[in-house]
Design an enzyme around this catalytic site. Structure first.
Site, PDB file in Angstrom:
ATOM      1  N   ASP A  17     -10.352  17.704  15.673  1.00 34.12           N
ATOM      2  CA  ASP A  17      -9.976  17.745  14.356  1.00 34.12           C
ATOM      3  C   ASP A  17      -9.421  19.209  14.006  1.00 34.12           C
ATOM      4  OD1 ASP A  17      -9.141  16.796  11.563  1.00 34.12           O
ATOM      5  OD2 ASP A  17     -10.942  17.905  11.009  1.00 34.12           O
ATOM      6  N   ASP A  19      -8.677  20.912  10.229  1.00 39.85           N
ATOM      7  CA  ASP A  19      -9.602  21.649   9.133  1.00 39.85           C
ATOM      8  C   ASP A  19     -10.915  21.318   9.087  1.00 39.85           C
ATOM      9  OD1 ASP A  19      -7.432  22.843   7.608  1.00 39.85           O
ATOM     10  OD2 ASP A  19      -6.628  20.794   7.125  1.00 39.85           O
ATOM     11  N   THR A 110      -5.012  16.086  14.213  1.00 38.39           N
ATOM     12  CA  THR A 110      -4.927  16.506  12.605  1.00 38.39           C
ATOM     13  C   THR A 110      -4.474  15.365  11.775  1.00 38.39           C
ATOM     14  OG1 THR A 110      -4.962  18.004  11.077  1.00 38.39           O
ATOM     15  CG2 THR A 110      -3.265  17.904  12.677  1.00 38.39           C
ATOM     16  N   SER A 111      -5.103  15.423  10.514  1.00 37.78           N
ATOM     17  CA  SER A 111      -4.415  14.556   9.443  1.00 37.78           C
ATOM     18  C   SER A 111      -3.398  15.213   8.697  1.00 37.78           C
ATOM     19  CB  SER A 111      -5.351  13.912   8.625  1.00 37.78           C
ATOM     20  OG  SER A 111      -6.385  13.110   9.128  1.00 37.78           O
ATOM     21  N   LYS A 142      -6.338   8.677  10.436  1.00 35.15           N
ATOM     22  CA  LYS A 142      -7.882   8.378  10.245  1.00 35.15           C
ATOM     23  C   LYS A 142      -8.286   7.719   8.765  1.00 35.15           C
ATOM     24  CE  LYS A 142      -8.253  12.713  12.827  1.00 35.15           C
ATOM     25  NZ  LYS A 142      -8.851  14.164  12.651  1.00 35.15           N
ATOM     26  N   ASP A 167     -15.437  16.684  11.528  1.00 27.78           N
ATOM     27  CA  ASP A 167     -16.203  17.391  10.485  1.00 27.78           C
ATOM     28  C   ASP A 167     -16.255  16.359   9.430  1.00 27.78           C
ATOM     29  OD1 ASP A 167     -14.278  18.777   8.039  1.00 27.78           O
ATOM     30  OD2 ASP A 167     -13.390  17.861   9.463  1.00 27.78           O
TER      31      ASP A 167
END
Length: 222
Positions: A17, A19, A110-111, A142, A167
């Site tokens: 991921d 961030d 990543t989102s 996600k 995270d």
């Protein structure tokens, strides 16, 4: 932090991921989202903890604000975030850790939209991998497994042979649904995250053992 052991096995690839996992953009993100929340009459302190780990459009859509177009507002927020990367920093030890990995055996999942991800990765001084799965690359973000499944497919490896670094609970659920083992990175956590996976504060003590076609994660503290 929990003291569950690191996965004691070989992996074909590592999926990260972005961030909160390889970099921290909390200051920048909360500046942008905080201004947006105020403009829409939201309780900023209650709202900001909900923005992490999910796609911007989904976060806005979940609010069901009258007269608010989630697509238009998400585009506005993304532009603002691309323009504001002050304070974006790499997680401790991650630059050296990523540099130790074979370039064809790791990816970012990543989102964040692609342009925002690229802006933050550059601001943190980290390399952009050959495989970057961003928000617009999947229909379901996600905690659905789609982002991690796509990352594994683009790397040409089986999902079950991947180790995911996350995270957030949504990210861990996504990796689990994809059939992947996980590590949770906790350096940006204000409160403990209840999980059943190994937790690390950062990458300072992590190393890899390589074989010709696989990697094993180890800690110099163990």
């Amino acid at each position: 932090m929990n003291r569950l052991p690191l996965p004691d096995r070989l992996f074909s690839a590592f999926l990260f991921d972005m961030d909160g996992t390889i970099l921290t953009s909390i200051k920048a993100a909360e500046r942008v989202w905080g201004r947006w929340a105020v403009s829409h009459g939201l309780d900023v302190d209650a709202f900001l903890p909900t923005i992490h780990g999910k796609r911007t459009e989904e976060t806005i859509r979940a609010l069901a604000l009258p007269g608010v177009d989630p697509v238009r507002e998400a585009a506005f927020i993304t532009r603002a975030e691309i323009e504001d990367v002050a304070g974006v920093e790499a997680i401790r030890g991650v630059a050296d850790f990523l540099a130790s990995l074979p370039c064809e055996r790791w990816a970012i999942v990543t989102s964040a939209p692609r342009l925002l991800a690229e802006a933050r990765i550059a601001a943190a001084g980290l390399p952009t991998p050959s495989v970057l799965v961003a928000a617009e690359d999947v229909e379901r973000g996600k905690p659905a497994p789609d982002p991690f499944l796509l990352g594994a497919r683009k790397l040409g490896v089986e999902p079950g042979d991947c180790l995911a670094f996350e995270d957030t609970l949504a990210g861990l659920q996504s990796a689990q649904a994809a059939g992947m083992a996980s590590i949770v990175v906790t350096t940006t956590h204000a409160h403990p995250l209840e999980t059943d996976v190994h937790a690390v504060a950062d990458y300072e003590d992590l190393r890899i053992i390589q074989t010709p076609d696989a990697m094993m994660l180890m800690s110099v503290k163990d």
